[in-house]
Design a protein around this motif. Structure first.
Motif, PDB file in Angstrom:
ATOM      1  N   ASN A 198      35.009  16.355  16.550  1.00  0.00           N
ATOM      2  CA  ASN A 198      35.868  15.263  17.027  1.00  0.00           C
ATOM      3  C   ASN A 198      36.892  14.872  15.975  1.00  0.00           C
ATOM      4  OD1 ASN A 198      34.521  15.151  19.473  1.00  0.00           O
ATOM      5  ND2 ASN A 198      33.062  13.585  18.782  1.00  0.00           N
ATOM      6  N   ALA A 199      36.463  14.895  14.736  1.00  0.00           N
ATOM      7  CA  ALA A 199      37.407  14.570  13.665  1.00  0.00           C
ATOM      8  C   ALA A 199      38.530  15.599  13.598  1.00  0.00           C
ATOM      9  CB  ALA A 199      36.670  14.510  12.330  1.00  0.00           C
ATOM     10  N   ILE A 200      38.186  16.858  13.818  1.00  0.00           N
ATOM     11  CA  ILE A 200      39.219  17.909  13.795  1.00  0.00           C
ATOM     12  C   ILE A 200      40.186  17.735  14.963  1.00  0.00           C
ATOM     13  CG2 ILE A 200      39.568  20.386  14.089  1.00  0.00           C
ATOM     14  CD1 ILE A 200      36.879  20.775  12.593  1.00  0.00           C
ATOM     15  N   ARG A 201      39.626  17.441  16.111  1.00  0.00           N
ATOM     16  CA  ARG A 201      40.492  17.291  17.286  1.00  0.00           C
ATOM     17  C   ARG A 201      41.356  16.042  17.205  1.00  0.00           C
ATOM     18  NH1 ARG A 201      35.973  19.639  20.169  1.00  0.00           N
ATOM     19  NH2 ARG A 201      34.974  17.599  20.295  1.00  0.00           N
ATOM     20  N   ALA A 202      40.809  15.020  16.544  1.00  0.00           N
ATOM     21  CA  ALA A 202      41.528  13.740  16.492  1.00  0.00           C
ATOM     22  C   ALA A 202      42.360  13.593  15.226  1.00  0.00           C
ATOM     23  CB  ALA A 202      40.532  12.591  16.593  1.00  0.00           C
ATOM     24  N   ARG A 203      42.614  14.691  14.554  1.00  0.00           N
ATOM     25  CA  ARG A 203      43.332  14.597  13.268  1.00  0.00           C
ATOM     26  C   ARG A 203      44.743  14.051  13.455  1.00  0.00           C
ATOM     27  NH1 ARG A 203      43.213  19.713  15.040  1.00  0.00           N
ATOM     28  NH2 ARG A 203      45.162  20.907  15.096  1.00  0.00           N
ATOM     29  N   ASP A 204      45.336  14.360  14.589  1.00  0.00           N
ATOM     30  CA  ASP A 204      46.702  13.876  14.805  1.00  0.00           C
ATOM     31  C   ASP A 204      46.743  12.380  15.096  1.00  0.00           C
ATOM     32  OD1 ASP A 204      47.678  16.436  14.432  1.00  0.00           O
ATOM     33  OD2 ASP A 204      47.477  16.947  16.556  1.00  0.00           O
ATOM     34  N   ARG A 205      45.631  11.841  15.534  1.00  0.00           N
ATOM     35  CA  ARG A 205      45.601  10.413  15.867  1.00  0.00           C
ATOM     36  C   ARG A 205      45.144   9.562  14.694  1.00  0.00           C
ATOM     37  NH1 ARG A 205      42.968  12.602  20.429  1.00  0.00           N
ATOM     38  NH2 ARG A 205      40.975  11.774  19.695  1.00  0.00           N
ATOM     39  N   TYR A 206      44.833  10.205  13.599  1.00  0.00           N
ATOM     40  CA  TYR A 206      44.348   9.432  12.450  1.00  0.00           C
ATOM     41  C   TYR A 206      45.497   8.588  11.892  1.00  0.00           C
ATOM     42  CZ  TYR A 206      42.907   8.334   7.717  1.00  0.00           C
ATOM     43  OH  TYR A 206      42.628   7.681   6.536  1.00  0.00           O
ATOM     44  N   ALA A 207      45.200   7.305  11.729  1.00  0.00           N
ATOM     45  CA  ALA A 207      46.201   6.389  11.183  1.00  0.00           C
ATOM     46  C   ALA A 207      45.885   6.152   9.713  1.00  0.00           C
ATOM     47  CB  ALA A 207      46.181   5.073  11.947  1.00  0.00           C
ATOM     48  N   PRO A 208      46.827   6.385   8.841  1.00  0.00           N
ATOM     49  CA  PRO A 208      46.535   6.218   7.411  1.00  0.00           C
ATOM     50  C   PRO A 208      46.264   4.775   7.022  1.00  0.00           C
ATOM     51  CG  PRO A 208      48.853   6.650   7.775  1.00  0.00           C
ATOM     52  CD  PRO A 208      48.187   6.836   9.090  1.00  0.00           C
ATOM     53  N   THR A 209      46.522   3.842   7.905  1.00  0.00           N
ATOM     54  CA  THR A 209      46.224   2.441   7.579  1.00  0.00           C
ATOM     55  C   THR A 209      44.720   2.190   7.555  1.00  0.00           C
ATOM     56  OG1 THR A 209      46.445   1.898   9.918  1.00  0.00           O
ATOM     57  CG2 THR A 209      48.386   1.594   8.525  1.00  0.00           C
ATOM     58  N   ALA A 210      43.975   3.005   8.250  1.00  0.00           N
ATOM     59  CA  ALA A 210      42.525   2.829   8.278  1.00  0.00           C
ATOM     60  C   ALA A 210      41.895   3.687   7.187  1.00  0.00           C
ATOM     61  CB  ALA A 210      41.977   3.236   9.640  1.00  0.00           C
ATOM     62  N   LYS A 211      40.784   3.193   6.675  1.00  0.00           N
ATOM     63  CA  LYS A 211      40.070   3.960   5.667  1.00  0.00           C
ATOM     64  C   LYS A 211      39.416   5.162   6.329  1.00  0.00           C
ATOM     65  CE  LYS A 211      36.720   3.262   1.957  1.00  0.00           C
ATOM     66  NZ  LYS A 211      35.713   2.321   1.416  1.00  0.00           N
ATOM     67  N   PHE A 212      39.448   6.257   5.620  1.00  0.00           N
ATOM     68  CA  PHE A 212      38.944   7.479   6.241  1.00  0.00           C
ATOM     69  C   PHE A 212      37.456   7.377   6.529  1.00  0.00           C
ATOM     70  CE2 PHE A 212      36.886  11.630   5.751  1.00  0.00           C
ATOM     71  CZ  PHE A 212      37.463  12.290   6.808  1.00  0.00           C
ATOM     72  N   THR A 213      36.708   6.832   5.592  1.00  0.00           N
ATOM     73  CA  THR A 213      35.267   6.732   5.822  1.00  0.00           C
ATOM     74  C   THR A 213      34.952   5.827   6.998  1.00  0.00           C
ATOM     75  OG1 THR A 213      35.237   5.012   4.123  1.00  0.00           O
ATOM     76  CG2 THR A 213      34.583   7.237   3.449  1.00  0.00           C
ATOM     77  N   THR A 214      35.711   4.760   7.132  1.00  0.00           N
ATOM     78  CA  THR A 214      35.510   3.885   8.298  1.00  0.00           C
ATOM     79  C   THR A 214      35.772   4.657   9.581  1.00  0.00           C
ATOM     80  OG1 THR A 214      36.191   1.991   6.960  1.00  0.00           O
ATOM     81  CG2 THR A 214      36.200   1.709   9.355  1.00  0.00           C
ATOM     82  N   TRP A 215      36.882   5.413   9.574  1.00  0.00           N
ATOM     83  CA  TRP A 215      37.237   6.206  10.767  1.00  0.00           C
ATOM     84  C   TRP A 215      36.163   7.257  11.056  1.00  0.00           C
ATOM     85  CZ3 TRP A 215      39.137  11.411  11.129  1.00  0.00           C
ATOM     86  CH2 TRP A 215      39.711  11.731  12.373  1.00  0.00           C
ATOM     87  N   LEU A 216      35.699   7.926   9.994  1.00  0.00           N
ATOM     88  CA  LEU A 216      34.731   9.000  10.189  1.00  0.00           C
ATOM     89  C   LEU A 216      33.392   8.457  10.673  1.00  0.00           C
ATOM     90  CD1 LEU A 216      34.037  12.003   9.859  1.00  0.00           C
ATOM     91  CD2 LEU A 216      33.408  11.502   7.487  1.00  0.00           C
ATOM     92  N   TYR A 217      32.917   7.368  10.071  1.00  0.00           N
ATOM     93  CA  TYR A 217      31.626   6.825  10.490  1.00  0.00           C
ATOM     94  C   TYR A 217      31.726   6.107  11.822  1.00  0.00           C
ATOM     95  CZ  TYR A 217      29.157   8.185   6.278  1.00  0.00           C
ATOM     96  OH  TYR A 217      28.549   8.935   5.297  1.00  0.00           O
ATOM     97  N   THR A 218      32.917   5.705  12.176  1.00  0.00           N
ATOM     98  CA  THR A 218      33.089   5.175  13.536  1.00  0.00           C
ATOM     99  C   THR A 218      32.872   6.294  14.560  1.00  0.00           C
ATOM    100  OG1 THR A 218      34.662   3.519  12.747  1.00  0.00           O
ATOM    101  CG2 THR A 218      34.703   4.032  15.098  1.00  0.00           C
ATOM    102  N   LEU A 219      33.412   7.463  14.238  1.00  0.00           N
ATOM    103  CA  LEU A 219      33.166   8.604  15.120  1.00  0.00           C
ATOM    104  C   LEU A 219      31.670   8.915  15.204  1.00  0.00           C
ATOM    105  CD1 LEU A 219      36.033  11.067  14.035  1.00  0.00           C
ATOM    106  CD2 LEU A 219      35.956   9.578  16.039  1.00  0.00           C
TER     107      LEU A 219
END
Lengths: 210, 324
Positions: free
Chosen positions: A67-88
């Motif tokens: 999911n992280a690979i597929r959603a790479r284009d939707r990643y917003a740099p304003t959010a912390k990566f770990t927060t985004w990843l653990y949210t997934l």
């Protein structure tokens, strides 16, 4: 806030997680290698501690990264990566429980029972000088994991997000959809329970050593 | 050990115990699969994953990870196909070139006939219809021969404008008359050219009347077998042409050309005929066949109204008694 244990910031401090994710979204596949190496252990243990089953944990783990690979284009740099990843990972876990008929993380306000509260109140403020480090590692690991498994899901989730993902109270609250005070409460109960298990195990080991 | 005042929910002892005791890692096959997927998504080649805890990659840990060879796998069949295509092309290039044999096409459709253009330039018509052109040329040659024979006798000066026009036409016939092929059949006959049609229609009524009278005289000659017809080869030929209705196309073309030529040469023949007719009337009168002589005179009057003035003096008194 503590950094996740897998964070190799010492070796690649020049590249933050967010920069690496942006680089990967821009087409630099090597950036993903670094990100994966940093966070694969924490995500895997987060899922494994929740599931208690290696096979399910591996399946969920792979889904999270896909999911992280597929959603790479939707990643917003304003959010912390770990927060985004653990949210997934959190969402994938909730989906898994819903699909299997469980609703462990659905009860948001499950802050534990009176027994856990009593243990927390009985614990001393600091026990760093006690010889828990000498306790047999294997027994301690098993006891600790067993104690974690007995925790309510929301407390276990907060504890794992803090210790495996390195998220702050606010990030945990954002991820789980609760306030910081609620996160504190959940963490307090979880830590008290685990410390009690450690104290019990240490006392028994001391008695056995005499 | 002190408790973190900013984060009272953390216990250093518990953190240390957790850090030491919780060390599970995902299997290397998962690492390889996920990294391969990540690199496929961007089209790159994954690098060996370095395990953070051990500092060694999966291969170094004793786990053989399959290299993500996605981008390398797809080009192999493509390269094989390209090689096969190149070899086949080379073989085709080196093979001897055979002449393509085209089988005759069998068709139930009737053969397409060459349509005669209605209004093509002369040169194009010459190229398209050489056979018809040859037929027309032969017909014109015959017409020229007849015209030369008719012109052997010095014609009298044309008395009317139409006659002069006819004479000019005979002296210098338009090129259109030479090359217009005669129609094979009335239905398939090409329409006359506008210039020709205009020329025909532009002729004076006198000329048209002269033509019709000449033809009527010729018809009456053929019916009564007058001796005048024997003098005119053109008339004989015209009569022969008309007596053969089932003519072929060249023959019809020739007949049409001859008819034109005969029409052009009626004036000198008519003059000769009038003289011969007068001689014949004189002969009948001398033989006492006054009825026949009167009949001939009436017929001649229809063609030449002023024939009485041309009669010999010994016949004028008798001719005055012959009433029309």
């Amino acid at each position: 806030m503590l950094a996740p244990r897998d964070d190799p910031s010492a070796s690649v401090a020049e590249n933050s997680d967010e920069a690496l994710m942006q680089a990967y979204a821009a087409g630099r596949a090597a950036a993903f290698d670094t990100l994966y190496a940093r966070h694969k252990g924490g995500v895997y243990r987060y899922l494994l501690r929740h599931c208690g089953n290696v096979g399910i944990a591996e399946e969920l783990f792979q889904d999270v990264w896909m999911n992280a690979i597929r959603a790479r284009d939707r990643y917003a740099p304003t959010a912390k990566f770990t927060t985004w990843l653990y949210t997934l990972a959190h969402h994938r876990l909730v989906d898994h429980w819903r699909a299997s008929g469980q609703a462990k993380l659905a009860s948001i306000d499950d802050d534990g029972d009176e027994g856990t509260r009593a243990i927390v109140e009985a614990l001393p403020a600091s026990r760093g000088d006690e010889p828990e480090a000498r306790i047999d590692a294997r027994q301690l690991r098993e006891q600790l994991h067993a104690a974690l498994a007995t925790l309510p899901a929301v407390q276990r989730d907060a504890f794992l997000l803090q210790h495996e993902g390195g998220l702050s109270l606010a990030e945990i609250g954002q991820l789980t959809g609760v306030g910081v005070e609620t996160v504190k409460s959940r963490l307090r109960y979880a830590v008290a329970k685990l410390r009690g298990e450690l104290a019990t195990l240490g006392a028994s080991l001391r008695e056995e050593s005499r | 050990m002190t408790h973190d005042p900013d984060n009272p929910e953390r216990d250093p002892v518990l953190d240390a115990a957790w850090r030491d005791l919780s060390t599970e890692m995902p299997p290397a096959r998962l690492d390889a699969a996920i990294l391969a997927a990540a690199h496929r998504a961007t089209g790159g080649v994954p690098q060996p994953v370095v395990t953070q805890e051990t500092g060694k990659g999966p291969a170094e840990d004793g786990v053989k990870t399959r290299a993500a060879t996605g981008p390398q796998r797809w080009w192999m069949p493509l390269a094989a196909a390209a090689t096969i295509g190149a070899v086949a092309l080379g073989i085709l290039q080196t093979m001897p070139q055979h002449e393509s044999v085209i089988a005759p096409t069998v068709s139930d459709m009737p053969a397409r006939t060459v349509e005669q253009p209605a209004a093509l330039p002369d040169t194009q018509r010459d190229m398209l219809q050489p056979k018809e052109k040859r037929d027309a040329a032969s017909a014109l040659a015959e017409a020229d021969t007849a015209r030369a024979a008719a012109a052997a006798a010095p014609p009298p000066a044309p008395s009317t404008a139409g006659a002069r026009k006819q004479a000019a036409k005979v002296a210098a016939p338009p090129a259109m008359d030479r090359i217009v092929p005669p129609p094979a059949s009335p239905a398939a006959a090409p329409q006359p050219f506008p210039a020709e049609r205009n020329a025909d229609s532009g002729e004076s009524a006198e000329s048209t009347d002269m033509k019709s009278r000449s033809r009527a005289a010729l018809a009456s000659e053929s019916a009564a077998a007058p001796p005048v017809a024997q003098y005119s080869g053109v008339a004989r030929k015209d009569e022969r042409q008309r007596s053969e209705p089932s003519q072929s196309a060249p023959a019809a073309a020739r007949a049409t050309a001859l008819e034109k030529t005969a029409a052009n040469s009626t004036r000198p023949a008519r003059d000769n005929d009038v003289d011969a007719w007068i001689v014949r009337i004189h002969k009948l009168h001398d033989e006492g066949k006054l009825v026949d002589a009167a009949s001939e005179l009436r017929a001649l009057r229809q063609i030449t109204p002023d024939v009485d003035g041309r009669l010999p003096p010994e016949l004028r008194a008798w001719a005055a008694t012959v009433k029309p």
